[in-house]
Design a protein around this motif. Structure first.
Motif, PDB file in Angstrom:
ATOM      1  N   GLN B   3       0.805  -1.209   0.000  1.00 27.62           N
ATOM      2  CA  GLN B   3       0.000   0.000   0.000  1.00 27.62           C
ATOM      3  C   GLN B   3       0.846   1.270   0.000  1.00 27.62           C
ATOM      4  OE1 GLN B   3      -3.740   0.019   2.346  1.00 27.62           O
ATOM      5  NE2 GLN B   3      -2.868  -1.802   3.306  1.00 27.62           N
ATOM      6  N   ASP B  24       4.833   6.664  -2.914  1.00 29.99           N
ATOM      7  CA  ASP B  24       3.472   6.612  -3.448  1.00 29.99           C
ATOM      8  C   ASP B  24       2.618   5.703  -2.577  1.00 29.99           C
ATOM      9  OD1 ASP B  24       5.300   6.515  -6.321  1.00 29.99           O
ATOM     10  OD2 ASP B  24       3.799   8.087  -6.058  1.00 29.99           O
ATOM     11  N   THR B  26      -1.485   3.796  -2.123  1.00 33.88           N
ATOM     12  CA  THR B  26      -2.678   3.397  -2.862  1.00 33.88           C
ATOM     13  C   THR B  26      -3.960   3.545  -2.052  1.00 33.88           C
ATOM     14  OG1 THR B  26      -2.354   1.100  -2.178  1.00 33.88           O
ATOM     15  CG2 THR B  26      -1.377   1.758  -4.288  1.00 33.88           C
ATOM     16  N   LYS B  71      -1.699  10.814  -4.919  1.00 33.93           N
ATOM     17  CA  LYS B  71      -1.331   9.877  -3.857  1.00 33.93           C
ATOM     18  C   LYS B  71       0.198   9.740  -3.809  1.00 33.93           C
ATOM     19  CE  LYS B  71      -5.550   7.075  -3.746  1.00 33.93           C
ATOM     20  NZ  LYS B  71      -6.241   7.546  -4.960  1.00 33.93           N
TER      21      LYS B  71
END
Lengths: 110, 112
Positions: B3, B24, B26, B71
């Protein structure tokens, strides 16, 4: 004194042996965590506890168990160690936001 | 399912220049992000954090930027110093689930 103390710092054990890693903290926080670090995989959560009566599995709990003996103490056990449990293990305690980590236990299972 | 991702395992930067470490995520529920620094034989130590209500947080030479639509967050270190050589982990959490989810780390090397 360190906020989070782990013992032992290094340990070599044989396959099939039971081993306990201990952690104590002086921050007075309720939340405590055990992570393992493997190359290329970052820090992965094994178990966590939000208070003395609360124990929760993390993402990689198989093969491990924990005991929260007091607010300040959280131990991790490998009931029957196997070679792929060779890793660097970190205990942490967390307040409202950031986590404070111990210096780590380097465990080698041969 | 990772994630939180740090796609660069390593980064080398000249002393005095800017270091930019990227991360990054998710899970759109994440609303609090942290950076940790780790030296060999030591545990990770907290460096800087940012809440999702902000897009920038600065602390001395360290600035974290958050782009919620993408994100994506980044850590800028200016100017880079030899003591900054370490592994940097980004981490994320959300209100009501205070577990930290960590990225895989980026090893930063500052070249004198």
């Amino acid at each position: 004194d360190a906020d989070v103390t782990q013992t032992p710092r290094n340990r070599i054990t044989k396959t099939g042996k039971r081993i306990m890693l201990e952690c104590s903290q002086t921050k007075g926080h309720d939340r405590m965590y055990w992570y393992r670090q493997d190359p290329g995989l970052g820090l992965r959560l094994i178990y966590y506890s939000f208070d003395v009566k609360d124990i929760n599995k993390g993402e990689i709990s198989d093969g491990y168990s924990v005991s929260r003996q007091a607010q300040a103490k959280f131990s991790l056990s490998l009931e029957s160690a196997i070679p792929n449990q060779t890793a660097l293990y970190f205990c942490a305690t967390q307040g409202n936001t950031e986590a404070f980590f111990g210096q780590g236990t380097r465990l080698t299972v041969v | 399912d990772q994630q939180v991702k740090q796609n660069s395992p390593s980064l080398s930067v000249q002393e005095g220049r800017i270091s930019i470490l990227n991360c990054d995520y998710t899970n759109s529920m994440f609303d609090y992000f942290l950076w940790y620094k780790k030296y060999p034989a030591e545990g990770p130590t907290f460096l800087i954090s940012i809440s999702s209500i902000k897009d920038k947080n600065e602390d001395g030479r360290f600035t974290v930027f958050l782009n919620k639509s993408a994100k994506h967050l980044s850590l800028h270190i200016v100017p880079s110093q030899p003591g900054d050589s370490a592994v940097y982990f980004c981490a994320a959490s959300f209100f009501g689930n205070e577990k930290l989810t960590f990225g895989t780390g980026t090893r930063l090397t500052i070249i004198p």
